[in-house]
Design a protein around this motif. Sequence first.
Motif, PDB file in Angstrom:
ATOM      1  N   UNK A   2       0.852  11.058  -6.951  1.00 13.90           N
ATOM      2  CA  UNK A   2      -0.491  11.602  -6.722  1.00 13.90           C
ATOM      3  C   UNK A   2      -0.635  13.025  -7.235  1.00 13.90           C
ATOM      4  N   UNK A   3       0.398  13.840  -7.017  1.00 12.30           N
ATOM      5  CA  UNK A   3       0.373  15.235  -7.496  1.00 12.30           C
ATOM      6  C   UNK A   3       0.289  15.279  -9.030  1.00 12.30           C
ATOM      7  N   UNK A   4       1.089  14.432  -9.670  1.00 15.05           N
ATOM      8  CA  UNK A   4       1.108  14.413 -11.142  1.00 15.05           C
ATOM      9  C   UNK A   4      -0.220  13.923 -11.735  1.00 15.05           C
ATOM     10  N   UNK A   5      -0.909  13.060 -10.994  1.00 14.74           N
ATOM     11  CA  UNK A   5      -2.140  12.459 -11.508  1.00 14.74           C
ATOM     12  C   UNK A   5      -3.418  13.039 -10.900  1.00 14.74           C
ATOM     13  N   UNK A   6      -3.262  14.206 -10.264  1.00 19.74           N
ATOM     14  CA  UNK A   6      -4.408  14.932  -9.678  1.00 19.74           C
ATOM     15  C   UNK A   6      -5.187  14.116  -8.638  1.00 19.74           C
ATOM     16  N   UNK A   7      -4.471  13.307  -7.881  1.00 17.30           N
ATOM     17  CA  UNK A   7      -5.113  12.606  -6.759  1.00 17.30           C
ATOM     18  C   UNK A   7      -5.129  13.554  -5.565  1.00 17.30           C
ATOM     19  N   UNK A   8      -6.326  13.973  -5.168  1.00 17.50           N
ATOM     20  CA  UNK A   8      -6.400  14.970  -4.089  1.00 17.50           C
ATOM     21  C   UNK A   8      -6.430  14.354  -2.685  1.00 17.50           C
ATOM     22  N   UNK A   9      -6.540  13.015  -2.600  1.00 13.97           N
ATOM     23  CA  UNK A   9      -6.468  12.318  -1.305  1.00 13.97           C
ATOM     24  C   UNK A   9      -5.573  11.091  -1.461  1.00 13.97           C
ATOM     25  N   UNK A  10      -4.545  10.998  -0.643  1.00 15.69           N
ATOM     26  CA  UNK A  10      -3.613   9.873  -0.730  1.00 15.69           C
ATOM     27  C   UNK A  10      -3.674   9.087   0.581  1.00 15.69           C
ATOM     28  N   UNK A  11      -4.110   7.830   0.476  1.00 17.76           N
ATOM     29  CA  UNK A  11      -4.310   6.986   1.664  1.00 17.76           C
ATOM     30  C   UNK A  11      -3.188   5.956   1.728  1.00 17.76           C
ATOM     31  N   UNK A  12      -2.359   6.053   2.761  1.00 16.60           N
ATOM     32  CA  UNK A  12      -1.183   5.175   2.880  1.00 16.60           C
ATOM     33  C   UNK A  12      -1.496   4.017   3.827  1.00 16.60           C
ATOM     34  N   UNK A  13      -1.510   2.810   3.257  1.00 19.32           N
ATOM     35  CA  UNK A  13      -1.752   1.591   4.037  1.00 19.32           C
ATOM     36  C   UNK A  13      -0.405   1.059   4.532  1.00 19.32           C
ATOM     37  N   UNK A  14      -0.186   1.123   5.836  1.00 18.15           N
ATOM     38  CA  UNK A  14       1.111   0.731   6.401  1.00 18.15           C
ATOM     39  C   UNK A  14       1.075  -0.689   6.972  1.00 18.15           C
ATOM     40  N   UNK A  15       2.252  -1.182   7.346  1.00 21.23           N
ATOM     41  CA  UNK A  15       2.358  -2.524   7.928  1.00 21.23           C
ATOM     42  C   UNK A  15       1.887  -2.512   9.379  1.00 21.23           C
ATOM     43  N   UNK A  16       1.387  -3.660   9.814  1.00 17.04           N
ATOM     44  CA  UNK A  16       1.014  -3.827  11.221  1.00 17.04           C
ATOM     45  C   UNK A  16       1.881  -4.909  11.838  1.00 17.04           C
ATOM     46  N   UNK A  17       1.704  -5.133  13.096  1.00 17.70           N
ATOM     47  CA  UNK A  17       2.384  -6.235  13.782  1.00 17.70           C
ATOM     48  C   UNK A  17       1.336  -6.938  14.638  1.00 17.70           C
ATOM     49  N   UNK A  18       1.668  -8.105  15.147  1.00 12.65           N
ATOM     50  CA  UNK A  18       0.750  -8.802  16.050  1.00 12.65           C
ATOM     51  C   UNK A  18       0.696  -8.093  17.396  1.00 12.65           C
ATOM     52  N   UNK A  19       1.751  -7.332  17.710  1.00 16.48           N
ATOM     53  CA  UNK A  19       1.763  -6.537  18.942  1.00 16.48           C
ATOM     54  C   UNK A  19       2.627  -5.297  18.693  1.00 16.48           C
ATOM     55  N   UNK A  20       2.511  -4.326  19.575  1.00 16.85           N
ATOM     56  CA  UNK A  20       3.277  -3.084  19.403  1.00 16.85           C
ATOM     57  C   UNK A  20       4.742  -3.337  19.749  1.00 16.85           C
ATOM     58  N   UNK A  21       5.636  -2.943  18.842  1.00 12.61           N
ATOM     59  CA  UNK A  21       7.068  -3.062  19.139  1.00 12.61           C
ATOM     60  C   UNK A  21       7.801  -1.824  18.622  1.00 12.61           C
TER      61      UNK A  21
END
Length: 446
Positions: A179-198
């Motif tokens: 992102x820094x190299x390509x001038x992306x000023x906002x980086x949105x990280x889509x993380x994994x989920x689970x069916x329940x909290x563990x």
Amino acid sequence: MVFESLSEKLQNALGKLKGKGKLSEKDVDNAMREVRLALLEADVNFKVVKDFTKSVKQRAVGSEVMESLTPGQQVIKIVNEELTNLMGESETKINFASSPPTVILMCGLQGAGKTTTSAKLANNLKKQNKNPLLVACDVYRPAAIKQLKVVGEKVGVPVFTMGDKNSPVDIAKAAIEHGRKNNNDCIIIDTAGRLHIDEGLMEELQDINDSVNPQEILLVVDSMTGQDAVNVAEIFNEKLGITGIALTKLDGDARGGAALSIRTVTGKPIKFIGMGEKMDQLEPFHPDRMASRILGMGDVLSLIEKAQVSIDEKKAKELEKKIRSQQFTLDDFLDQIDQVKNLGPLDELLGMIPGVNSKALKNLDVDEKEIVKIQAVIQSMTLEERTDPSIIDSSRRKRIAKGSGTTVQDVNKLLKQFKETKKMMRRFTDMEKTMKKKGKSRFPFF
């Protein structure tokens, strides 16, 4: 419709106070009993309901109300203010980094709409002249990376991925460098989920958090799960220290328990609300505007903002000229229908108009199919017919009906509507000319 059930019940309970010239403590108690039941039925947290009604009652039995000339209206004003406080007082915006990039970590359970919300947020940021990057850190769910690529393409935002063989922490770190190299000023990280909290889910999120130090940790929760959404938010906040919440599927939530409880329980603001499946249907959350809508007071500011985004100003000026010169055609009529459709569902728009309560909307048949039918009829006409509908005789009407898959009666109905619209516009223009002659200001419709 948003908060439909709750809105109707609250308006009914408070409406009983409006006509009273004087309020007793018993009147307030009765109203608060109904308000309490309405909130509990809407799946609002019990403690939140208890504190809310207590606060409203304390203010409602004070001299501010009892000595007022309009005590009923004063109580409604108090309820409006307390509802606003409950949901967070005012809009809370994204905390942008002083030196880019701003890193936003998206988290939540499976099925809450995390990946779609990430793309919607990227789309939202693009409109603010940002250059966002989406990051695929869900390496477990089948087709999760593919889904992010698809929604990223829809909003025209690049997606950084390293496949599903690398660890989410390594992917997140590499994405920041990319992102820094390509001038992306906002980086949105889509993380994994689970069916329940563990434990595994939380450890992974904490590791990503420690490695990239995000400015925002946004929790995505499904508003339609009510108190479950609030419980999930409370646990995520304890374990991860979230900075804000994105409530999805609020357009289908007739109760509203999550939206009314989550701020008080977690102490963290609702920053965004999902109001539909389209990529432009993620909105900043305004507690004051939502409180007004719940109480049937409308939301004029949001309606104006929608109009500013959706309605072409140049076309609007051209239309004004045509109306003034009596040159309004069926093409213009069709163009106006398209622009109104861009504003969103009609029942949602009507809900933003002050005085239109949920009960009235419930009985109102807003048939979107009628609009599609009108479009089909107009598009089946020749250019000459759209410019001058007076030439449309019976044989032409039959041809238009056949070409649009409608009936001659539908064609007749549209032509009658158009004729009435032109008449009304002519009256407005004549009234403006009369007012100008008398030295008065321009007619407010133009």
